[in-house]
Design a protein around this motif. Structure first.
Motif, PDB file in Angstrom:
ATOM      1  N   ARG A  50      85.824  84.328  31.791  1.00  0.00           N
ATOM      2  CA  ARG A  50      85.705  85.577  32.693  1.00  0.00           C
ATOM      3  C   ARG A  50      85.637  86.906  31.733  1.00  0.00           C
ATOM      4  NH1 ARG A  50      90.202  85.214  37.212  1.00  0.00           N
ATOM      5  NH2 ARG A  50      91.695  85.169  35.612  1.00  0.00           N
ATOM      6  N   THR A  51      85.958  86.652  30.479  1.00  0.00           N
ATOM      7  CA  THR A  51      85.799  87.941  29.769  1.00  0.00           C
ATOM      8  C   THR A  51      84.328  88.423  29.742  1.00  0.00           C
ATOM      9  OG1 THR A  51      87.617  86.975  28.210  1.00  0.00           O
ATOM     10  CG2 THR A  51      86.241  88.936  27.271  1.00  0.00           C
ATOM     11  N   TRP A  52      83.383  87.623  29.938  1.00  0.00           N
ATOM     12  CA  TRP A  52      82.345  88.099  29.774  1.00  0.00           C
ATOM     13  C   TRP A  52      81.346  88.409  31.148  1.00  0.00           C
ATOM     14  CZ3 TRP A  52      80.501  89.068  25.092  1.00  0.00           C
ATOM     15  CH2 TRP A  52      80.998  88.388  24.011  1.00  0.00           C
ATOM     16  N   ASN A  53      82.248  88.364  32.327  1.00  0.00           N
ATOM     17  CA  ASN A  53      81.806  88.433  33.548  1.00  0.00           C
ATOM     18  C   ASN A  53      80.696  89.463  33.559  1.00  0.00           C
ATOM     19  OD1 ASN A  53      82.711  85.988  34.389  1.00  0.00           O
ATOM     20  ND2 ASN A  53      84.348  87.284  35.854  1.00  0.00           N
TER      21      ASN A  53
ATOM     22  N   GLU B 140      74.803  92.019  34.123  1.00  0.00           N
ATOM     23  CA  GLU B 140      73.836  92.478  33.708  1.00  0.00           C
ATOM     24  C   GLU B 140      72.561  91.713  33.036  1.00  0.00           C
ATOM     25  OE1 GLU B 140      73.749  96.000  33.634  1.00  0.00           O
ATOM     26  OE2 GLU B 140      75.608  95.636  34.859  1.00  0.00           O
ATOM     27  N   LEU B 141      72.817  90.513  32.615  1.00  0.00           N
ATOM     28  CA  LEU B 141      71.850  89.710  32.055  1.00  0.00           C
ATOM     29  C   LEU B 141      71.238  88.604  32.412  1.00  0.00           C
ATOM     30  CD1 LEU B 141      73.519  89.843  28.184  1.00  0.00           C
ATOM     31  CD2 LEU B 141      71.588  91.093  28.990  1.00  0.00           C
TER      32      LEU B 141
ATOM     33  N   LEU C 163      87.951  95.369  22.635  1.00  0.00           N
ATOM     34  CA  LEU C 163      87.470  94.474  23.785  1.00  0.00           C
ATOM     35  C   LEU C 163      86.059  95.128  24.148  1.00  0.00           C
ATOM     36  CD1 LEU C 163      90.867  93.829  25.555  1.00  0.00           C
ATOM     37  CD2 LEU C 163      89.718  92.509  23.959  1.00  0.00           C
ATOM     38  N   LEU C 164      85.290  94.832  23.412  1.00  0.00           N
ATOM     39  CA  LEU C 164      83.725  95.296  23.738  1.00  0.00           C
ATOM     40  C   LEU C 164      83.215  94.933  25.264  1.00  0.00           C
ATOM     41  CD1 LEU C 164      82.133  95.330  20.282  1.00  0.00           C
ATOM     42  CD2 LEU C 164      81.904  97.307  21.934  1.00  0.00           C
TER      43      LEU C 164
ATOM     44  N   THR D  34      77.042  97.026  25.622  1.00  0.00           N
ATOM     45  CA  THR D  34      76.989  95.646  25.060  1.00  0.00           C
ATOM     46  C   THR D  34      76.081  94.525  25.471  1.00  0.00           C
ATOM     47  OG1 THR D  34      79.475  95.567  24.920  1.00  0.00           O
ATOM     48  CG2 THR D  34      78.262  93.561  24.632  1.00  0.00           C
ATOM     49  N   ALA D  35      75.755  94.572  26.860  1.00  0.00           N
ATOM     50  CA  ALA D  35      74.798  93.888  27.376  1.00  0.00           C
ATOM     51  C   ALA D  35      73.442  94.553  27.049  1.00  0.00           C
ATOM     52  CB  ALA D  35      74.802  93.977  28.968  1.00  0.00           C
TER      53      ALA D  35
END
Length: 259
Positions: free
Chosen positions: A33-36, A41-42, A237-238, A246-247
């Protein structure tokens, strides 16, 4: 979905479609979920794979430990299981150290590597007080919030804070303890020079854990194909602090791979 790798049941989430797959590895204390927000966006352009590493989130514990080597083998086996023929590996912090080891083994189908505020391939030695603080970083809600305040440039929205608290407390005692007591001390520096795919190191301007200079000295200098990019206004925490930036950096890098 659940995928069994060896004796571990991994919680895996797939979304999006595209010719290129993105495989995300989370930080120590995170989950898929860190990457949600980054994935959101991707996912219109890429096939996105996120998962909870052994001992975190909804993945099961492992009886063969939580070493960087074990985590790298698990990641490679999952990628093979999913049949990914063209993919970019993206690792954050601890996940970045794991991603470095995976990429050093030059797996078939890997076309690029993105290291997001990565842990160093060399052993990371902390002062005793800082090490003790890390060992207890995820003991309870209060310690998680203290850790979040250190890792993040700003406190996220309430829903994201709750997600981070839940994720950080989800780790098994062994998974929580492995990083500060052993995995961060592992030396894989002799391996990372074998990385041959284009590599992007994303550093955070306000990172109080891993500085920009440390990334230059310990990561970029050891990977001949690596280049550094700094994301402004972000702490360690980027994916939480600056998910859109980041995306965009991920998408731009992949666009330059001419795939």
């Amino acid at each position: 979905m659940k995928v069994t790798i060896g004796n571990v049941s991994l919680a895996v989430e797939e979304r999006g479609t595209g010719n290129v797959s993105l495989v995300f590895l989370h930080y120590w204390g995170g989950t898929h979920r860190t990457w949600n927000k980054v994935a959101a966006e991707l996912q219109s352009t890429y096939r996105i794979v996120t998962y909870d590493m052994r001992g975190w989130g909804e993945s099961s514990a492992a009886d063969d430990g939580y070493s960087i080597s074990a985590l790298a083998a698990e990641s490679a086996a999952l990628i093979e299981h999913l049949g990914l023929s063209k993919y970019v590996l993206i690792g954050h912090s601890m996940g970045g150290k794991v991603a470095q080891l995976v990429a050093s083994r030059r797996p078939q189908g890997l076309i690029g590597l993105i290291l997001v505020a990565p842990a160093t391939p060399t052993p990371s030695h902390l002062p005793e007080a800082a090490k003790e603080q890390q060992i207890h970083a995820y003991d309870n809600r209060e310690t998680v919030l203290q850790t979040l305040a250190f890792l993040s440039a700003r406190i996220p929205d309430p829903d994201t804070v709750e997600q981070i608290v839940q994720d950080s407390l989800s780790g098994t005692p062994e998974a929580k303890l492995a990083w500060p007591t052993s995995a961060m001390l592992e030396d894989i520096s002799s391996e990372v020079s074998k990385i041959t795919v284009p590599t992007l190191v994303l550093a955070a301007e306000l990172d109080r854990l891993d500085s920009i200079e440390q990334h230059r000295r310990e990561v970029v200098a050891r990977i001949s194909v690596a280049r550094l990019e700094v994301i402004p206004h972000s702490g360690h925490l980027l994916p939480i602090d600056e998910p859109m930036q980041t995306a965009r950096a991920i998408d731009s890098f992949i666009g330059q791979l001419h795939v």
